[in-house]
Design an enzyme around this catalytic site. Sequence first.
Site, PDB file in Angstrom:
ATOM      1  N   VAL A  33       0.849  -1.202   0.000  1.00 38.36           N
ATOM      2  CA  VAL A  33       0.000   0.000   0.000  1.00 38.36           C
ATOM      3  C   VAL A  33       0.882   1.249   0.000  1.00 38.36           C
ATOM      4  CG1 VAL A  33      -1.798   1.266   1.234  1.00 38.36           C
ATOM      5  CG2 VAL A  33      -1.807  -1.248   1.245  1.00 38.36           C
ATOM      6  N   LYS A  34       0.645   2.085  -1.018  1.00 37.19           N
ATOM      7  CA  LYS A  34       1.465   3.289  -1.177  1.00 37.19           C
ATOM      8  C   LYS A  34       0.762   4.465  -0.486  1.00 37.19           C
ATOM      9  CE  LYS A  34       4.237   4.944  -5.048  1.00 37.19           C
ATOM     10  NZ  LYS A  34       4.235   5.109  -6.505  1.00 37.19           N
ATOM     11  N   VAL A  35       1.479   5.090   0.433  1.00 34.70           N
ATOM     12  CA  VAL A  35       0.894   6.118   1.302  1.00 34.70           C
ATOM     13  C   VAL A  35       1.732   7.398   1.171  1.00 34.70           C
ATOM     14  CG1 VAL A  35       0.459   6.691   3.730  1.00 34.70           C
ATOM     15  CG2 VAL A  35       0.129   4.339   2.936  1.00 34.70           C
TER      16      VAL A  35
END
Length: 217
Positions: free
Chosen positions: A86-88
């Site tokens: 998951v890219k945050v």
Amino acid sequence: MKFFIDTANLDQIKDAQELGVLDGVTTNPSLMAKEGITGRNNILKHYVDICNIVDGDVSAEVIATDLQGMIREGEVLADLHEQIVVKVPMIRDGVKALKYFADKGIRTNCTLVFSPGQALLAAKAGATYVSPFIGRLDDISTDGLNLISEIRHIYDNYGYETEILAASIRHTMHIIDCAKVGADVMTGPLSAIEGLLKHPLTDIGLEKFLADYNKGN
Ligand code: E4P
């Protein structure tokens, strides 16, 4: 060094996978839009399609910028496929989201990192990967590679396990320079990876070997 390809183009991802040196894929909303992939369901399906082509990690970016929204989106993304990371974004609620996901065992890639301080925060929050954008720093006359060195130094001082994912790689020398200063991963276009192949002396040497072989046959 791990090689990731930075695209949402399935043909390029297949090409890179076939080369045999691909370790993963990074995407972002702009790369999705470039391929004409719009709408939540199409985007989610596209992530699964990418996962089905490559063996390694596939970064999928949240769109929300508030903590609850990032958590909701991130959990859906992580459930899509075991290869999803998951890219945050590196914002205040993003740091909280990184910590939340780390505590839940969900792997993350902290994106839009432009300073050593941001990278330090990402590591403390338990990010799996940190993505310093070196090309975009170079674009504004700031030494992107130096940021990679500074983060390497800081992480080594404290033994942080967060992997340095050199992002916004634009060309082949970026890859070589990042490898020299110890980036764990690079993500860039397939053309930059293919540039590593090329040397005129290889072509000249091969031509001569083949010509000499053919003399005797
Ligand atoms: C990384 O994850 C980003 O998607 C990417 O590397 C940004 O690259 P750009 O600066 O070439 O858009």
